[in-house]
Write a protein that holds these residues in place. Structure first.
Motif, PDB file in Angstrom:
ATOM      1  N   GLY A 452       0.815  -1.212   0.000  1.00  0.00           N
ATOM      2  CA  GLY A 452       0.000   0.000   0.000  1.00  0.00           C
ATOM      3  C   GLY A 452       0.841   1.252   0.000  1.00  0.00           C
ATOM      4  O   GLY A 452       0.562   2.218  -0.720  1.00  0.00           O
ATOM      5  N   ALA A 453       1.920   1.264   0.804  1.00  0.00           N
ATOM      6  CA  ALA A 453       2.835   2.408   0.816  1.00  0.00           C
ATOM      7  C   ALA A 453       3.501   2.566  -0.540  1.00  0.00           C
ATOM      8  O   ALA A 453       3.706   3.685  -1.029  1.00  0.00           O
ATOM      9  N   ASP A 454       3.835   1.447  -1.158  1.00  0.00           N
ATOM     10  CA  ASP A 454       4.451   1.469  -2.483  1.00  0.00           C
ATOM     11  C   ASP A 454       3.522   2.145  -3.491  1.00  0.00           C
ATOM     12  O   ASP A 454       3.908   3.091  -4.189  1.00  0.00           O
ATOM     13  N   ALA A 455       2.283   1.663  -3.563  1.00  0.00           N
ATOM     14  CA  ALA A 455       1.336   2.181  -4.548  1.00  0.00           C
ATOM     15  C   ALA A 455       0.980   3.644  -4.292  1.00  0.00           C
ATOM     16  O   ALA A 455       0.955   4.459  -5.223  1.00  0.00           O
ATOM     17  N   ALA A 456       0.704   3.995  -3.036  1.00  0.00           N
ATOM     18  CA  ALA A 456       0.334   5.378  -2.718  1.00  0.00           C
ATOM     19  C   ALA A 456       1.500   6.330  -2.974  1.00  0.00           C
ATOM     20  O   ALA A 456       1.302   7.459  -3.440  1.00  0.00           O
ATOM     21  N   SER A 457       2.702   5.883  -2.696  1.00  0.00           N
ATOM     22  CA  SER A 457       3.879   6.731  -2.905  1.00  0.00           C
ATOM     23  C   SER A 457       4.124   6.973  -4.383  1.00  0.00           C
ATOM     24  O   SER A 457       4.572   8.055  -4.779  1.00  0.00           O
ATOM     25  N   ILE A 458       3.831   5.965  -5.214  1.00  0.00           N
ATOM     26  CA  ILE A 458       3.967   6.145  -6.657  1.00  0.00           C
ATOM     27  C   ILE A 458       2.977   7.193  -7.155  1.00  0.00           C
ATOM     28  O   ILE A 458       3.309   8.041  -7.995  1.00  0.00           O
ATOM     29  N   VAL A 459       1.746   7.158  -6.628  1.00  0.00           N
ATOM     30  CA  VAL A 459       0.752   8.160  -7.014  1.00  0.00           C
ATOM     31  C   VAL A 459       1.210   9.550  -6.613  1.00  0.00           C
ATOM     32  O   VAL A 459       1.146  10.500  -7.409  1.00  0.00           O
ATOM     33  N   MET A 460       1.685   9.708  -5.381  1.00  0.00           N
ATOM     34  CA  MET A 460       2.168  11.018  -4.941  1.00  0.00           C
ATOM     35  C   MET A 460       3.397  11.446  -5.734  1.00  0.00           C
ATOM     36  O   MET A 460       3.567  12.628  -6.049  1.00  0.00           O
ATOM     37  N   GLY A 461       4.255  10.478  -6.077  1.00  0.00           N
ATOM     38  CA  GLY A 461       5.404  10.798  -6.908  1.00  0.00           C
ATOM     39  C   GLY A 461       4.989  11.247  -8.298  1.00  0.00           C
ATOM     40  O   GLY A 461       5.557  12.190  -8.860  1.00  0.00           O
ATOM     41  N   SER A 462       3.983  10.583  -8.869  1.00  0.00           N
ATOM     42  CA  SER A 462       3.483  10.961 -10.187  1.00  0.00           C
ATOM     43  C   SER A 462       2.897  12.371 -10.170  1.00  0.00           C
ATOM     44  O   SER A 462       3.152  13.179 -11.074  1.00  0.00           O
ATOM     45  N   LEU A 463       2.118  12.682  -9.131  1.00  0.00           N
ATOM     46  CA  LEU A 463       1.552  14.022  -9.002  1.00  0.00           C
ATOM     47  C   LEU A 463       2.635  15.073  -8.807  1.00  0.00           C
ATOM     48  O   LEU A 463       2.469  16.235  -9.192  1.00  0.00           O
ATOM     49  N   SER A 464       3.754  14.669  -8.205  1.00  0.00           N
ATOM     50  CA  SER A 464       4.871  15.593  -7.966  1.00  0.00           C
ATOM     51  C   SER A 464       5.736  15.784  -9.206  1.00  0.00           C
ATOM     52  O   SER A 464       6.534  16.716  -9.262  1.00  0.00           O
ATOM     53  N   GLU A 465       5.609  14.886 -10.179  1.00  0.00           N
ATOM     54  CA  GLU A 465       6.455  14.940 -11.374  1.00  0.00           C
ATOM     55  C   GLU A 465       5.621  15.081 -12.640  1.00  0.00           C
ATOM     56  O   GLU A 465       5.854  14.414 -13.647  1.00  0.00           O
ATOM     57  N   LYS A 466       4.620  15.954 -12.579  1.00  0.00           N
ATOM     58  CA  LYS A 466       3.850  16.364 -13.750  1.00  0.00           C
ATOM     59  C   LYS A 466       3.130  15.209 -14.430  1.00  0.00           C
ATOM     60  O   LYS A 466       2.918  15.217 -15.644  1.00  0.00           O
ATOM     61  N   GLY A 467       2.767  14.191 -13.656  1.00  0.00           N
ATOM     62  CA  GLY A 467       2.010  13.077 -14.205  1.00  0.00           C
ATOM     63  C   GLY A 467       2.854  11.955 -14.763  1.00  0.00           C
ATOM     64  O   GLY A 467       2.333  11.109 -15.498  1.00  0.00           O
ATOM     65  N   ALA A 468       4.132  11.904 -14.426  1.00  0.00           N
ATOM     66  CA  ALA A 468       5.012  10.847 -14.925  1.00  0.00           C
ATOM     67  C   ALA A 468       4.471   9.480 -14.506  1.00  0.00           C
ATOM     68  O   ALA A 468       4.108   9.273 -13.351  1.00  0.00           O
ATOM     69  N   LEU A 469       4.416   8.548 -15.460  1.00  0.00           N
ATOM     70  CA  LEU A 469       3.900   7.218 -15.148  1.00  0.00           C
ATOM     71  C   LEU A 469       4.861   6.444 -14.259  1.00  0.00           C
ATOM     72  O   LEU A 469       4.442   5.580 -13.489  1.00  0.00           O
ATOM     73  N   GLU A 470       6.148   6.725 -14.381  1.00  0.00           N
ATOM     74  CA  GLU A 470       7.160   6.070 -13.557  1.00  0.00           C
ATOM     75  C   GLU A 470       8.016   7.136 -12.873  1.00  0.00           C
ATOM     76  O   GLU A 470       9.097   7.477 -13.350  1.00  0.00           O
TER      77      GLU A 470
END
Length: 569
Positions: A452-470
């Motif tokens: 869960g931390a993995d998935a949620a962190s990826i979403v927050m990372g994507s929002l922080s990087e202009k929508g980057a998928l990875e």
């Protein structure tokens, strides 16, 4: 009879090898779209900088002066419940009506992709993935505790104790249509914008129908920042629940008596380290594999309790739960603080907390269900998203809640067995292989925590990087560590009652995102109103109606309809 249209020649459908530019395409025709790439690359310094700074400030405040944070959060909760509790109650039910209206109305046949696009995943696979999204720490934590809590202490004004009907109806109210309707709004907006319009996968991009180009400016950045905050605190609440349950399991199975907040901090720290190691080592596929195993283990646990527990009682509880939920739904959906202080306090601990929690999870779950739903129509999407997880929750609570209620009826005090987090272990202790099943619960919660931390962190990372998928690993790791630390601070803010700290701060943090969700629903309707399928239908209705009237007027029953170029165009 000729139906004359003024569509330009460029509106003619182009071949697959030469898709037309969408700007030149008639609005009634399907456009060949390419998914947008994030504007620029790397970190969005404004979005990440502001959210990271506020998150760090919250952590410093909580670690340096926990008492003042606790006091401020209590005052904030009191203000929120007094002045805005009705917003949570009203919008949650409104979203249920909204998504059903979308599915049943003129927008229901709109595909989340091209007109002729087939679903990306087979229906069976899609349902299986939807099932996995419905499982998590929440069901592990509340599977026993919520039904038995409402059985022993029913909601204010609902009558005497001992009503399995009220207990199950209230539980299903919190875990079925309402949360998944909330998720469906975000999932639809993101899936439609991405696969039908070719927009970047950002929450702010879904606001283009309302904000235009400003969705990519300061206003859009504010929206994405609010989405990050919602995800951060919602994920932290889930991780906090998981830590509480693991601590309780260690106390019961491991014989660790009176484990306090130090153990909670150690559990969160250990599991956060496990998440960071998984992110750094690039074993995302391994975590996905573990998550799939976790789903199987959860099914094994449920099947075990179903077989060794009061099986007939559980089966009887299924129709009882459905009927009670349907009968009591209007009363439950309209319960607000206007009924008195006791109801307001109860709502803060249950209904409003749940609505805030679900709202805070929408960026994560919404993006997930959007990702797996390409090619589905809106009607298929809403039907699957509402019914599949709701059915999972119904069966889960009938098994675990049914076992707890039957034990309570038979004289085993499940409701009074320590805190909420220990009640599942108390139930398992009444059945064979109690130690094994209790260890299995802790393993399940731990893996849910890490994945869960993995998935949620990826979403927050994507929002922080202009929508980057990875998104890049440092960004993902930052938000993963921040989530763990925020969970610790939220638990400490609750003092002796750690759960209250999670609930209080979650409600306050989710309040701004309620307004985002309402605006998102408006933007979605505006988007769908201009969809080629809708425009085409409107053209067809008007043109055919006029043609039929003219044909009958001039030729009686002997006329035909034809399409030809308008000589005046």
């Amino acid at each position: 009879m000729a139906i004359r249209t003024a569509a330009p020649d460029s509106a003619a459908p182009a071949g697959p090898d030469s898709p037309p530019a969408t700007d030149d395409l008639h609005p009634a025709l399907d456009a060949s779209i390419e998914l947008s790439e994030p504007r620029g690359s790397g970190l969005d310094k404004v979005v990440f900088g502001v959210t990271a700074l506020i998150a760090v400030g919250f952590l410093v405040w909580g670690l340096v002066s926990t008492a003042s944070l606790s006091s401020a959060s209590e005052r904030g909760l009191a203000w929120t419940m007094t002045n805005t509790g009705w917003i949570f109650v009203l919008t949650a039910s409104a979203f249920v009506v909204f998504v059903i209206w979308l599915a049943m109305g003129r927008f229901g046949n709109i595909p989340l992709g091209r007109d002729d696009e087939q679903p990306e995943f087979r229906t069976v696979s899609w349902i299986a993935m939807m099932f996995s999204a419905g499982m998590g720490i929440g069901l592990m934590f509340y599977g026993v505790s919520e039904p038995v809590s409402h059985f022993a202490t029913p909601p204010p004004g609902t009558g005497a104790t001992g009503s399995a009907q009220t207990a199950m109806a209230t539980t299903l109210f919190h875990w079925t249509l309402h949360p998944w309707a909330i998720y469906a709004v975000v999932g639809l907006a993101i899936a439609y914008g991405t696969y039908r319009k070719g927009r970047v996968q950002l929450v702010s991009a879904a606001f283009e129908p309302l904000l235009g180009s400003r969705a990519h400016g300061p206003a859009g950045k504010v929206i994405d920042m609010l989405a990050i905050f919602a995800t951060l605190f919602g994920s932290a609440a889930s991780l906090g629940l998981g830590a509480l349950q693991i601590r309780s399991g260690l106390e019961i199975v491991g014989g660790i008596g009176g484990a306090g907040n130090t153990v909670l901090v150690a559990i969160i720290a250990l599991l956060t380290v496990a998440f960071v190691l998984s992110a750094v080592s690039g074993v995302a596929k391994g975590i996905q594999y573990l998550s799939n195993i976790n789903m199987v283990l959860a099914l094994v646990l449920a099947a075990f309790v179903f077989v060794v527990g009061p099986t007939v009682f559980m089966l009887n509880l299924l129709p009882t739960a459905i009927g009670s939920y349907a009968g009591q739904l209007p009363e439950m959906a309209s319960r607000t603080g206007a009924e008195g202080a006791a109801v307001s306090e109860w709502l803060a601990g249950w209904t409003v907390f749940y609505w805030a929690w679900w709202l805070s999870w929408t960026p994560f779950v919404g993006m997930f269900i959007a990702r797996i739903s390409r090619g589905r129509t809106i009607r298929q999407f809403v039907t699957g998203v509402l019914l599949v997880p709701s059915l999972v929750s119904l069966v889960w609570f009938a098994i675990f809640g049914g076992a707890a209620i039957k034990l309570q009826q038979d004289g085993v005090d499940i409701a009074g067995a320590g805190g909420i987090e220990s009640q599942l272990f108390t139930v398992l202790d009444q059945f064979p292989l109690a130690t094994v099943s209790s260890i299995l619960v802790m393993v399940l919660v731990a893996i849910f925590f890490v994945s869960g931390a993995d998935a949620a962190s990826i979403v927050m990372g994507s929002l922080s990087e202009k929508g980057a998928l990875e998104p890049r690993k440092p960004t993902v790791i930052f938000w993963g560590v921040a989530t763990g630390l925020v969970a610790i601070v939220m638990l400490l803010a609750g003092g002796e009652d750690a759960l209250s700290g999670l609930q209080t701060i979650t409600i306050i943090a989710a309040l701004p995102f309620v307004l985002v969700m309402v605006a998102l629903a408006v933007a979605l309707v505006k988007d769908l109103s201009n969809d080629p399928l809708v425009v085409r239908r409107q053209y067809a209705i008007e043109a055919v109606e006029a043609a039929v009237v003219t044909g009958i007027t001039e030729h009686g029953d002997d006329f035909v309809l034809a399409v030809e170029k308008d000589p005046e165009a």
